[in-house]
Scaffold this motif. Structure first.
Motif, short mmCIF file in Angstrom:
data_model
loop_
_atom_site.label_atom_id
_atom_site.label_comp_id
_atom_site.label_asym_id
_atom_site.label_seq_id
_atom_site.Cartn_x
_atom_site.Cartn_y
_atom_site.Cartn_z
N GLN A 111 0.82 -1.21 0.00
CA GLN A 111 0.00 0.00 0.00
C GLN A 111 0.86 1.27 0.00
OE1 GLN A 111 -2.76 -0.26 3.29
NE2 GLN A 111 -4.18 -1.55 2.15
N LYS A 112 2.07 1.17 0.49
CA LYS A 112 2.97 2.32 0.51
C LYS A 112 3.67 2.52 -0.83
CE LYS A 112 3.95 1.42 5.40
NZ LYS A 112 4.99 0.96 6.37
N GLY A 113 3.45 1.62 -1.77
CA GLY A 113 4.07 1.73 -3.08
C GLY A 113 5.51 1.29 -3.12
N ILE A 114 5.92 0.47 -2.16
CA ILE A 114 7.31 0.03 -2.08
C ILE A 114 7.56 -1.19 -2.97
CG2 ILE A 114 9.13 -0.81 -0.53
CD1 ILE A 114 7.78 0.71 1.72
N LEU A 115 6.57 -2.03 -3.12
CA LEU A 115 6.76 -3.27 -3.87
C LEU A 115 6.76 -3.03 -5.38
CD1 LEU A 115 4.64 -5.94 -1.96
CD2 LEU A 115 6.92 -5.03 -1.48
N GLU A 116 7.58 -3.81 -6.06
CA GLU A 116 7.64 -3.79 -7.50
C GLU A 116 7.09 -5.10 -8.06
OE1 GLU A 116 11.38 -1.45 -8.99
OE2 GLU A 116 12.04 -2.81 -7.40
#
Length: 303
Positions: A235-240
């Motif tokens: 949800q924090k946009g860290i994963l690719e």
């Protein structure tokens, strides 16, 4: 995994330069330690298979692999050229920064989850060591893999384990490594919430087979908790793209059935104490999908 430039935890203790000395006892017999069931270290192509077999045999037959693999002075394993792979690295190396960033993100996530339930989260310490280390749970060697000690609320990690995860067990990727850290932090969550204490009470007096079954439930819950953390990390946009798949692959590679097949060519289900590959993947995925602790109840019902 987009981790660079994010907050790093101050709760990392770098003891790699201090690790060493003879082991006074093995990790296998020490109560209360929880670890991903792969470890050991080897250099040189011909020795890798032998080391894996010795380490895995140690887990399943109850002896400390370092007593065989170590040289009696520092517990290190040398390659064919005699060079020593001791995991030592500069204090500000990139892998340390990675681990500190992952730990910081688990701190933020679990602090928020605990706060939403009216609780206070206590950050664990993460100790980086090389070769062997003394904890409140006793001595441990790198051959035992990463572990959490409830006695001192610390996660212990020899980072050469990450090389093994990639090169020997086919579980590559930064998020596979992050999953390892998150799994051990999951045990810390169990400790803070009293689950681990109940587990230690329940297993006293149990047969080995029954204790193993209970241990599987504890380990699968830690996998699910790691998935919960991954849910909020996404949800924090860290994963690719591909990150969660790399973590699921790591869970597959460290399943008890997969490890036993590699070691001896067949499986002994009653000896499982971490869960099958399918179980580990299932519970990691469940926590990731929902992000809810209520979906991580492995202590009752089928697993």
């Amino acid at each position: 995994m987009l981790w660079r430039g994010r907050r790093q935890s101050d709760n990392v203790e770098d003891d790699r330069s201090d690790s060493g000395g003879g082991l006074g006892g093995g990790l296998g017999g020490s109560p209360g330690q929880f670890r991903v069931p792969i470890g050991g270290r080897a250099g040189g192509g011909g020795s890798i298979i032998l080391v894996i077999l010795v380490v895995l045999a140690g887990w399943y037959f109850g002896f400390d692999p370092s007593q065989i693999l170590g040289d009696g002075s520092g517990g290190q394993i040398t390659d064919d050229s005699g060079s020593q792979d001791n995991g030592g690295a500069p204090a500000n190396d990139e892998m340390k920064q990675f681990v500190a960033t992952v730990l910081a993100d688990t701190e933020d996530t679990w602090t928020g989850i605990f706060k939403s339930q009216g609780l206070t989260y206590e950050d664990p310490k993460l100790v980086l060591f090389s070769g062997q280390v003394r904890s409140a749970c006793g001595f441990a060697s790198a051959a035992a893999g990463p572990f959490y000690c409830p006695g001192d609320h610390k996660v212990y990690l020899d980072m050469t384990f990450f090389q093994q995860l990639d090169q020997q067990f086919g579980a590559s990727g930064e998020f596979a490594r992050a999953y390892v850290v998150a799994h051990e932090v999951g045990h810390h969550v169990q400790n803070l919430t009293g689950i681990m204490g109940k587990f230690n009470q329940m297993r006293q007096g149990m047969s080995e087979a029954d204790a193993n079954q209970l241990s599987v439930r504890i380990e699968l819950q830690a996998d699910c908790f790691a998935g919960v953390w991954a849910h909020f990390t996404q949800q924090k946009g860290i994963l690719e793209q591909g990150d969660i798949e790399s973590a699921l692959n790591a869970a597959k590679q460290i399943g008890d059935d997969t490890l036993q097949k590699k070691m001896q060519g067949y499986v002994v289900p009653e000896s499982f104490n971490h869960g099958t590959s399918q179980q580990r993947q299932t519970w990691l995925a469940r926590g990731f999908k929902s992000g809810k602790l209520t979906d991580c109840n492995t202590m009752s019902g089928p697993i």
